[in-house]
Design a protein around this motif. Structure first.
Motif, PDB file in Angstrom:
ATOM      1  N   PRO A  27       1.642  -7.677  -7.119  1.00  0.00           N
ATOM      2  CA  PRO A  27       1.813  -6.160  -7.428  1.00  0.00           C
ATOM      3  C   PRO A  27       0.287  -6.117  -6.019  1.00  0.00           C
ATOM      4  O   PRO A  27       0.852  -4.643  -5.936  1.00  0.00           O
ATOM      5  CB  PRO A  27       1.626  -5.380  -8.727  1.00  0.00           C
ATOM      6  CG  PRO A  27       1.005  -6.866  -8.966  1.00  0.00           C
ATOM      7  CD  PRO A  27       1.459  -8.700  -8.983  1.00  0.00           C
ATOM      8  N   SER A  28      -0.100  -6.212  -5.967  1.00  0.00           N
ATOM      9  CA  SER A  28      -0.681  -6.073  -4.647  1.00  0.00           C
ATOM     10  C   SER A  28      -1.976  -7.449  -4.759  1.00  0.00           C
ATOM     11  O   SER A  28      -2.367  -8.590  -6.015  1.00  0.00           O
ATOM     12  CB  SER A  28      -1.867  -5.330  -5.419  1.00  0.00           C
ATOM     13  OG  SER A  28      -2.646  -5.688  -6.606  1.00  0.00           O
ATOM     14  N   GLY A  29      -2.812  -6.984  -3.625  1.00  0.00           N
ATOM     15  CA  GLY A  29      -3.809  -8.582  -3.390  1.00  0.00           C
ATOM     16  C   GLY A  29      -2.960  -9.174  -2.433  1.00  0.00           C
ATOM     17  O   GLY A  29      -1.599  -9.394  -2.507  1.00  0.00           O
ATOM     18  N   THR A  30      -3.934 -10.587  -2.480  1.00  0.00           N
ATOM     19  CA  THR A  30      -3.670 -11.769  -1.686  1.00  0.00           C
ATOM     20  C   THR A  30      -3.346 -12.918  -3.039  1.00  0.00           C
ATOM     21  O   THR A  30      -3.721 -13.013  -3.438  1.00  0.00           O
ATOM     22  CB  THR A  30      -4.265 -11.628  -0.885  1.00  0.00           C
ATOM     23  OG1 THR A  30      -4.042 -10.813   0.064  1.00  0.00           O
ATOM     24  CG2 THR A  30      -4.235 -13.448   0.247  1.00  0.00           C
ATOM     25  N   LYS A  31      -2.556 -13.770  -2.399  1.00  0.00           N
ATOM     26  CA  LYS A  31      -1.846 -14.973  -3.510  1.00  0.00           C
ATOM     27  C   LYS A  31      -1.698 -15.962  -2.566  1.00  0.00           C
ATOM     28  O   LYS A  31      -0.981 -15.722  -1.467  1.00  0.00           O
ATOM     29  CB  LYS A  31      -1.223 -14.863  -4.794  1.00  0.00           C
ATOM     30  CG  LYS A  31      -1.422 -13.947  -5.421  1.00  0.00           C
ATOM     31  CD  LYS A  31      -0.191 -14.268  -6.759  1.00  0.00           C
ATOM     32  CE  LYS A  31      -1.448 -13.353  -8.132  1.00  0.00           C
ATOM     33  NZ  LYS A  31      -0.252 -13.192  -9.431  1.00  0.00           N
TER      34      LYS A  31
ATOM     35  N   ALA B 287       1.065 -14.541   0.163  1.00  0.00           N
ATOM     36  CA  ALA B 287       1.708 -13.598   0.290  1.00  0.00           C
ATOM     37  C   ALA B 287       0.669 -11.905   0.076  1.00  0.00           C
ATOM     38  O   ALA B 287      -0.578 -12.914  -0.514  1.00  0.00           O
ATOM     39  CB  ALA B 287       2.890 -13.582  -1.201  1.00  0.00           C
ATOM     40  N   THR B 288       0.939 -10.805   0.502  1.00  0.00           N
ATOM     41  CA  THR B 288      -0.281 -10.448   0.483  1.00  0.00           C
ATOM     42  C   THR B 288       0.587  -8.725   0.160  1.00  0.00           C
ATOM     43  O   THR B 288       1.832  -8.708   1.195  1.00  0.00           O
ATOM     44  CB  THR B 288      -0.548 -10.350   1.968  1.00  0.00           C
ATOM     45  OG1 THR B 288      -1.656 -11.014   2.246  1.00  0.00           O
ATOM     46  CG2 THR B 288      -1.856  -8.278   1.902  1.00  0.00           C
ATOM     47  N   THR B 289       0.348  -7.462  -0.747  1.00  0.00           N
ATOM     48  CA  THR B 289       1.195  -6.457  -0.822  1.00  0.00           C
ATOM     49  C   THR B 289       0.103  -5.358  -0.286  1.00  0.00           C
ATOM     50  O   THR B 289      -1.067  -5.928  -1.301  1.00  0.00           O
ATOM     51  CB  THR B 289       1.200  -6.908  -2.614  1.00  0.00           C
ATOM     52  OG1 THR B 289       2.266  -7.387  -2.951  1.00  0.00           O
ATOM     53  CG2 THR B 289       1.917  -5.250  -2.627  1.00  0.00           C
ATOM     54  N   VAL B 290       0.068  -4.641   0.100  1.00  0.00           N
ATOM     55  CA  VAL B 290      -0.521  -3.653   0.409  1.00  0.00           C
ATOM     56  C   VAL B 290      -0.152  -2.124  -0.292  1.00  0.00           C
ATOM     57  O   VAL B 290       0.649  -1.156  -0.165  1.00  0.00           O
ATOM     58  CB  VAL B 290      -1.432  -3.506   1.658  1.00  0.00           C
ATOM     59  CG1 VAL B 290      -2.349  -2.272   1.770  1.00  0.00           C
ATOM     60  CG2 VAL B 290      -1.804  -4.697   2.576  1.00  0.00           C
ATOM     61  N   ALA B 291      -0.215  -2.178  -1.872  1.00  0.00           N
ATOM     62  CA  ALA B 291       0.723  -1.058  -2.267  1.00  0.00           C
ATOM     63  C   ALA B 291       0.400   0.178  -1.688  1.00  0.00           C
ATOM     64  O   ALA B 291       1.788   0.871  -2.092  1.00  0.00           O
ATOM     65  CB  ALA B 291       0.625  -1.158  -3.937  1.00  0.00           C
ATOM     66  N   THR B 292      -0.897   0.345  -1.564  1.00  0.00           N
ATOM     67  CA  THR B 292      -0.655   2.050  -1.098  1.00  0.00           C
ATOM     68  C   THR B 292      -0.434   2.137   0.491  1.00  0.00           C
ATOM     69  O   THR B 292      -0.019   3.295  -0.168  1.00  0.00           O
ATOM     70  CB  THR B 292      -2.184   2.391  -1.123  1.00  0.00           C
ATOM     71  OG1 THR B 292      -2.877   1.006  -0.149  1.00  0.00           O
ATOM     72  CG2 THR B 292      -3.241   2.184  -2.496  1.00  0.00           C
ATOM     73  N   GLU B 293       0.029   0.961   0.705  1.00  0.00           N
ATOM     74  CA  GLU B 293       1.011   1.323   2.331  1.00  0.00           C
ATOM     75  C   GLU B 293       1.986   0.823   1.756  1.00  0.00           C
ATOM     76  O   GLU B 293       2.866   0.429   3.156  1.00  0.00           O
ATOM     77  CB  GLU B 293       0.412   0.662   3.759  1.00  0.00           C
ATOM     78  CG  GLU B 293      -0.879   1.444   3.074  1.00  0.00           C
ATOM     79  CD  GLU B 293      -2.449   0.572   4.621  1.00  0.00           C
ATOM     80  OE1 GLU B 293      -1.428   0.502   5.600  1.00  0.00           O
ATOM     81  OE2 GLU B 293      -3.251   0.507   5.009  1.00  0.00           O
ATOM     82  N   ARG B 294       2.718   0.771   0.884  1.00  0.00           N
ATOM     83  CA  ARG B 294       3.765   0.808   0.789  1.00  0.00           C
ATOM     84  C   ARG B 294       4.623  -1.294   1.638  1.00  0.00           C
ATOM     85  O   ARG B 294       5.803  -0.617   2.028  1.00  0.00           O
ATOM     86  CB  ARG B 294       4.830   1.706   0.283  1.00  0.00           C
ATOM     87  CG  ARG B 294       4.612   2.661   0.174  1.00  0.00           C
ATOM     88  CD  ARG B 294       5.768   3.353  -0.445  1.00  0.00           C
ATOM     89  NE  ARG B 294       4.808   5.173  -1.078  1.00  0.00           N
ATOM     90  CZ  ARG B 294       4.639   5.805  -1.171  1.00  0.00           C
ATOM     91  NH1 ARG B 294       6.032   6.521  -0.093  1.00  0.00           N
ATOM     92  NH2 ARG B 294       4.400   6.974  -1.995  1.00  0.00           N
ATOM     93  N   TYR B 295       3.642  -1.798   1.769  1.00  0.00           N
ATOM     94  CA  TYR B 295       5.193  -2.997   2.083  1.00  0.00           C
ATOM     95  C   TYR B 295       3.877  -4.155   1.338  1.00  0.00           C
ATOM     96  O   TYR B 295       2.954  -3.619   0.787  1.00  0.00           O
ATOM     97  CB  TYR B 295       4.117  -2.965   3.620  1.00  0.00           C
ATOM     98  CG  TYR B 295       2.985  -3.491   4.395  1.00  0.00           C
ATOM     99  CD1 TYR B 295       2.143  -2.287   4.789  1.00  0.00           C
ATOM    100  CD2 TYR B 295       2.718  -4.773   4.671  1.00  0.00           C
ATOM    101  CE1 TYR B 295       1.192  -2.962   4.443  1.00  0.00           C
ATOM    102  CE2 TYR B 295       1.145  -4.960   4.646  1.00  0.00           C
ATOM    103  CZ  TYR B 295       0.107  -3.928   5.259  1.00  0.00           C
ATOM    104  OH  TYR B 295      -0.488  -3.995   5.311  1.00  0.00           O
ATOM    105  N   SER B 296       4.897  -5.550   1.748  1.00  0.00           N
ATOM    106  CA  SER B 296       4.143  -6.754   1.639  1.00  0.00           C
ATOM    107  C   SER B 296       3.962  -7.828   2.858  1.00  0.00           C
ATOM    108  O   SER B 296       5.747  -7.318   3.196  1.00  0.00           O
ATOM    109  CB  SER B 296       4.943  -7.407   0.197  1.00  0.00           C
ATOM    110  OG  SER B 296       3.867  -8.417   0.008  1.00  0.00           O
ATOM    111  N   LEU B 297       3.092  -8.740   2.232  1.00  0.00           N
ATOM    112  CA  LEU B 297       3.920  -9.811   3.504  1.00  0.00           C
ATOM    113  C   LEU B 297       4.129 -10.802   2.964  1.00  0.00           C
ATOM    114  O   LEU B 297       2.923 -11.112   2.257  1.00  0.00           O
ATOM    115  CB  LEU B 297       2.921  -9.989   4.555  1.00  0.00           C
ATOM    116  CG  LEU B 297       2.267  -8.552   5.834  1.00  0.00           C
ATOM    117  CD1 LEU B 297       1.205  -8.573   6.146  1.00  0.00           C
ATOM    118  CD2 LEU B 297       3.520  -8.191   6.346  1.00  0.00           C
TER     119      LEU B 297
END
Lengths: 112, 110
Positions: free
Chosen positions: B50-54, B61-71
């Motif tokens: 849901p957020s952060g990096t794993k 994977a990285t999710t930046v929830a405030t900017e609405r994207y994941s990589l």
């Protein structure tokens, strides 16, 4: 622990027949979702069950139905099969609605 | 409703190359998941993020929830990485249903 088990793995049916597919979720998981995937397409959501109740439903005709039993196992039924129902049917289980989803290997249905 | 867009739609790599797959979503989400579907149809859950990096081996994977994207990063790609990568989100609304992107089809050549 055992993963999500779908049976049968492969199925060939004739137009007009009906079919029942089964999904046994991971032990302890209470949510089961079903998806249809046709060649080259993404996943089309069919329905989701939690605690024996249908909680979400996709845009499929009434020929597609499902149910969930008290042990969380789920079945889906397709009546009056059409050629276009040929697809990979995938089942996923999760602890809760919207939780981390784990998929079975799918059932490949061919309608001739 | 919420929209989930993945890019690129198709990607071809030589074995050993690195790649970045992107997932954009149009509204607030409760969680985001990445999946890999192999050529035989099996879907594997790669990350619940849901957020952060794993990180898991060569994948992260990285999710930046405030900017609405994941990589999703794939390093030192192998032929077994071939298949389709899907991103799915749970909308921060009431029905908690997974909403899926259309996927990125990856082919890794030897």
């Amino acid at each position: 622990k055992a993963g999500v088990t779908q049976t049968p793995r492969y199925l060939i049916k004739t137009r007009g027949q009906q079919v029942t597919l089964s999904c046994s979720p991971i032990s302890g998981h209470r949510s089961v979702s079903w998806y249809q995937q046709t060649p080259g397409q993404g996943l089309q959501f069919l329905f989701e069950y939690f605690s024996e109740t249908q909680r979400n439903k996709g845009n499929f005709p009434g020929r597609f139905s499902g149910r969930q039993f008290s042990n969380s196992r789920s079945e889906m039924n397709v009546s009056t099969l059409e050629l276009g129902d040929s697809a990979l049917y995938l089942c996923a289980s999760s602890l809760d609605l919207g939780g981390q989803a784990f998929f079975g290997q799918g059932t490949r249905l061919t309608v001739v | 409703g919420i929209q989930v867009e993945q890019s690129p739609p198709d990607l071809i790599l030589q074995e050993g190359a690195n790649s970045t797959l992107r997932c954009n979503f149009s509204d607030s989400v409760n969680n985001l998941q990445w999946f890999h579907q192999n050529p035989w149809g099996q879907l594997i859950n790669l990350f619940y993020i849901p957020s952060g990096t794993k990180q898991n081996g060569r994948l992260s994977a990285t999710t930046v929830a405030t900017e609405r994207y994941s990589l999703l990063y794939i390093s030192s790609s192998q032929t077994t990485d071939s298949g389709v990568y899907f991103c799915a989100v749970v909308y921060a609304g009431n029905n908690r249903k997974l909403i899926w992107g259309l996927g990125t089809s990856l082919a890794v050549n030897p």
